[in-house]
Write a protein that holds these residues in place. Sequence first.
Motif, PDB file in Angstrom:
ATOM      1  N   THR B 185       0.826  -1.198   0.000  1.00  0.00           N
ATOM      2  CA  THR B 185       0.000   0.000   0.000  1.00  0.00           C
ATOM      3  C   THR B 185       0.866   1.256   0.000  1.00  0.00           C
ATOM      4  OG1 THR B 185      -1.727  -1.192   1.159  1.00  0.00           O
ATOM      5  CG2 THR B 185      -1.815   1.209   1.267  1.00  0.00           C
ATOM      6  N   GLU B 211      -7.487   3.962   2.203  1.00  0.00           N
ATOM      7  CA  GLU B 211      -6.214   4.366   2.794  1.00  0.00           C
ATOM      8  C   GLU B 211      -5.385   5.274   1.884  1.00  0.00           C
ATOM      9  OE1 GLU B 211      -4.403   0.598   3.684  1.00  0.00           O
ATOM     10  OE2 GLU B 211      -4.826  -0.176   1.686  1.00  0.00           O
ATOM     11  N   GLU B 414      -7.036  -3.149  -5.896  1.00  0.00           N
ATOM     12  CA  GLU B 414      -6.426  -4.076  -4.946  1.00  0.00           C
ATOM     13  C   GLU B 414      -7.117  -5.422  -5.085  1.00  0.00           C
ATOM     14  OE1 GLU B 414      -4.662  -3.201  -1.498  1.00  0.00           O
ATOM     15  OE2 GLU B 414      -4.680  -1.008  -1.644  1.00  0.00           O
TER      16      GLU B 414
HETATM   17 MG   LIG Z   1      -2.294  -2.794   1.900  1.00  0.00          MG
END
Ligand SMILES: [Mg+2]
Lengths: 196, 550, 404
Positions: B185, B211, B414
Amino acid sequence: MNQDNRIGEVVESSSLQFTVQCYDLYKSPNIGTLVKCGTDPQLFGIVYDVSNKSMDPARRPVPRGRDENKEEGVYLSNPQLNRLLITEVNCILVGYKSTEGILQSPVSLPPRIHSFVIECSEEELREFSSTLDFLPLLLESPILNSIDDVISSFLIKSSKSHDDKSRFLIYAGKELAFNLSGQLIRLNNLLKRISK
Amino acid sequence: MNSEINNFISKDVDVLGMVVSGSLTNGVEVKLKPERSVSEIKVGRYVSIEAENLKFFGVVTDIELGATDQTLRVNPPEISNPFIANVISGSTAYGIIQVEPMLILSQDDLDSIYGPQPAKTIPPHFSKVSLASDEDVETVFGLESDTNFWLGNPLDMDTAKLCLNIEELIKRSNGVFGKSGTGKTFLTRLLLLGIIQRGVASQLVFDMQSEYGWKGFSEDSKEVKGLKQIFSSKVAIFSLDEESSRRRGVNPDYVVRIGYEDIEPGDISVLKETLNLSEVAADAAYSLERYFGPNNWFKEFLALSGGEEFIDLARNLNINQAALSSLKNRLSRFKRFDFIDESGGNDSVTQILSYLDRGMHVILEFGRYGSDLAAYMLVANLLTRRIYARYAVFAEKALGDPTQQPTPLVITIEEAHKFLSPDIASQTIFGTIAREMRKHNVTLLVVDQRPSGIDDEIMSQLGTKITCLLDNEKDLDSVLTGVSGNRKLRSVLSRLESKQQALIFGHSVPMPMVIKVRDYGTATSYGDFQIEDTKFNFDEDNEDLFGKKL
Amino acid sequence: MSLDLTHTALQIDHMSENIKNHRQTHINKIAKALDKIDSFDFKHHESRIENSLGMFNWNIPKISSGSFDKFNSSDFPKDYYVIATDGSHIDVDRHIPANCYLINIGSCILKYGNNSFATLNSIPKLYAEYDDLIITDRENKNKSVLVRGAILSAKRMLEELKSLTNLVKEINSGIPILALMDGSLIMLDLIGQTHPEFVKRELVQNGFAECLDELYEISRQKKLLLASYISLPKSSEVVNSLRVSNCSFSEIHCDLNCSKIAPGDRSCDEVSNEIIDREVFSKYLNTGERSGTFQIDIDLVNDYYLDNKIHYFYLNTGEEIARVEIPKWVVEREDLLRLTHTLILNQCKLGHGYPVSLIEAHEQAVVTSSDRNHFAQMVEAALDEHGMSTYTSEKNLSKRLRWV
Ligand SMILES: [Mg+2]
Ligand SMILES: Nc1ncnc2c1ncn2[C@@H]1O[C@H](COP(=O)(O)OP(=O)(O)OP(=O)(O)O)[C@@H](O)[C@H]1O
């Protein structure tokens, strides 16, 4: 010793080594000292043997001090001894000076007889010892078996000419180790000597 | 004069040793200089090899211990003497490193315009091997510039910046891999930042864990800034879960609403696995669409009550009733998704496109739905499909008028294997984008911790792969399929540190390289971006419709 | 066949018996000579010599009243020089295609005391010029002799003294200088052979004696001692002089009285004959002692040495009885004589029985047989180089090449 550190002259030479007769009795550089001789090219040698002896091999010195109190008395009462006894220094050739600087490699021509032999200065020693390419030359020297003493004293002397003494010695030690693969005991002994 | 001791004394620590053997297939063996110790060299470290008029750039792939004296084991030297110990290590007991020559950097100025070339030969015996210098790295990867983004530092080279050519990067789909907690990430965030900063593409980020947008968290629960905090004027946060967004202090630019009519059968088949649907059940969606019509099928289907009506439908569609019933059952889960609106969506796609058209970057936060894979996949697939279709139109227009070329779009997903697994890759829009390369100026950035779940063909289509530590054999295989020097890279890859280290290889880098990923999350790191931002900024007024720099 | 050692052993026994007997008479004779010396009557000796009117045929020195005294050495000074020269030569060789000879003079300077030092040197010189190769009569240019053999030896001795003189001249110091020659101060090579008179005049009078004069001149400014050292002297002049007083005839006239008497049976043979001076002095002198001086009284000296009378004394060095020859001026000064004695004695001690300065001068001078061969080869090579074919006699060739 002369001001210019001249110690004597070459009296015998080959392409491997040369013998220096010192100008003065007992005034010789010690084992492991870097010396130079000759010009064009200037050759470098390392003292590997120093001997004091009668100049004439047929004449052996005899005891002379029975009536003397002190050892030096022998020389005072027999000034000729300083002429009859000589100090000879044997050096192994380890390189020469070329236009590109000092080359550590076998020399192609021995120094001339009567070449002046000069003890190298600290700077020269530092320059010379900045590479140790000649170590194999010494280590495999057919000349003598006490070569390890010569090497260790040369390295100890050289180390003093370098700013970082211990770093030099480690470098040198590693070069030795490199060249003495398979001779662990010899290596160990050599390292012990230079580690002191 | 070649003064070894001066080198030695002046701590010219860059020289490692020399080549003693080797082959093109196995790389070269390098014997370390006596004063070098194996412990100072790590696998993945970059080295340069000087050979006559060529300079090789390679990577350390293995490290071994050798001894010149076989009696060493039996008869160890006096290592109690520290001097002797110091000497022996690295000499009598010496180190060998395996180096894979990767590139040839020409020393010739003329040749150097072609850049580094793949090493098709190996350096000769006794070539000098040195640690790669910062300049070497710069020669290979380029200097930081308005196209080159500093992503990290080569291993053990804290001062050398490894830069990625972002323009090159986004020409193809790329992948970020690594097992959980290895820094995917953080790495992805950096890539996103790089793309934003260089202004070479717009982005759509499916921010499953929410995030990237406003803030993220580091492992020690410290907040790290999201993209919006750094490039507020260039980033738009879309949210699926407004409540959650607001709870996190985010004021979303847009709250996405998806209408029943927006859902297509293809969106369902993608969820086959996630929803635990059988083949037949998943296919039923298509029949339903045919039966109820494109915009109504979902609504109609979910509106069906059980009983007769349902049995009839099954009979009419010639579908196993149980299958149909399980489909209905699974799809009714969608009713729980607040972002799905029976009464119709809010044309999020158009909204997104309008942002993208302005060269902005859209981050879609999933909020609480991030933990529901079905929601995530549904939305990602659904939006992407539509956006891609629009891009296809733009691209077609541009065929007649090149100035109409849309700004390239990079879509980040993702859990990519969910979309790209072998059995559905052919059906999802992501599979299409990945396979078609940049046909319509759209590429993917796939982020995944289980690359083995991704279809091999798609993996091989990925232009650049940046992978953090992987320890699963299959994952390693999958990431490295079709890569030369596979075996060596595999050992490098499996030995990466568990965080913030990555192996980067593929299309946009001349050779595989292990990096320590640039630090992210500290004040300085943000500062660096700000500075870079002003340094590489472009004037927004000079952008055309598609954010293209004039 | 091997040697029959039983036979030989008998013969050896016999031989040693003979030697033993012989030695006994010899020892007895020495004892008698010693008695004679003890009771030596100088006056009686002088008058009998005088009365013989030259009919005493034995060569004896001029004896003085103190000749048979014994002297001890004294303390020697701290600072002094000892200078010695010695020479050797390569004679003219008919196997060498060129007419030439070589003289090599070795020298040794020893400085004792403060700033002691030593200088050892050797200077070889090749003589090949016509004038070097012959000695010509100055009065009659037609008369000349070749320099070789004994004449060359004499010439070498002259060179030794010249070199010694030069070295002495170079020292500018008030401290004592002992200038030492090896062997005799007499040009013995020119005695006993019938060398032309002009040779002696040339080499001795114009050469050696002139040098001695020069040294004498120097001795008046510096404390110079000149001496030559004869190791194991074979002379019996002193012993022979005992014959004078032991002669049983009322008037000494050797030819007349004793020509018919077999040697050994003459009355004078009782104290001499077959014994030599040093045998007697070895019993007479204790270690370190010297005898009084004797003046050499031979024609060569009397005729050609000008004023340079040569004297000698015997010295018990502890290892041997040596004969030390000295010029008149040393004898005439008690202090110089004593110093000569003392310094030579010390030289012998330092040289383990032989004056160390002479040892070193000799070492410098010596020409080994390999040096000789080298020399011959160098000459040949040099001639070859100049295109002169070298002829070497077969004999010499066979000497050099060893046949298999
Ligand atoms: Mg991650
Ligand atoms: N470049 C970086 N700078 C600073 N810290 C980092 C960096 N990369 C990784 N980290 C640290 O490692 C932790 C894990 O990183 P990250 O969350 O990116 O891993 P991940 O691979 O995305 O994990 P997951 O698979 O669980 O999502 C971060 O919380 C952070 O503390």
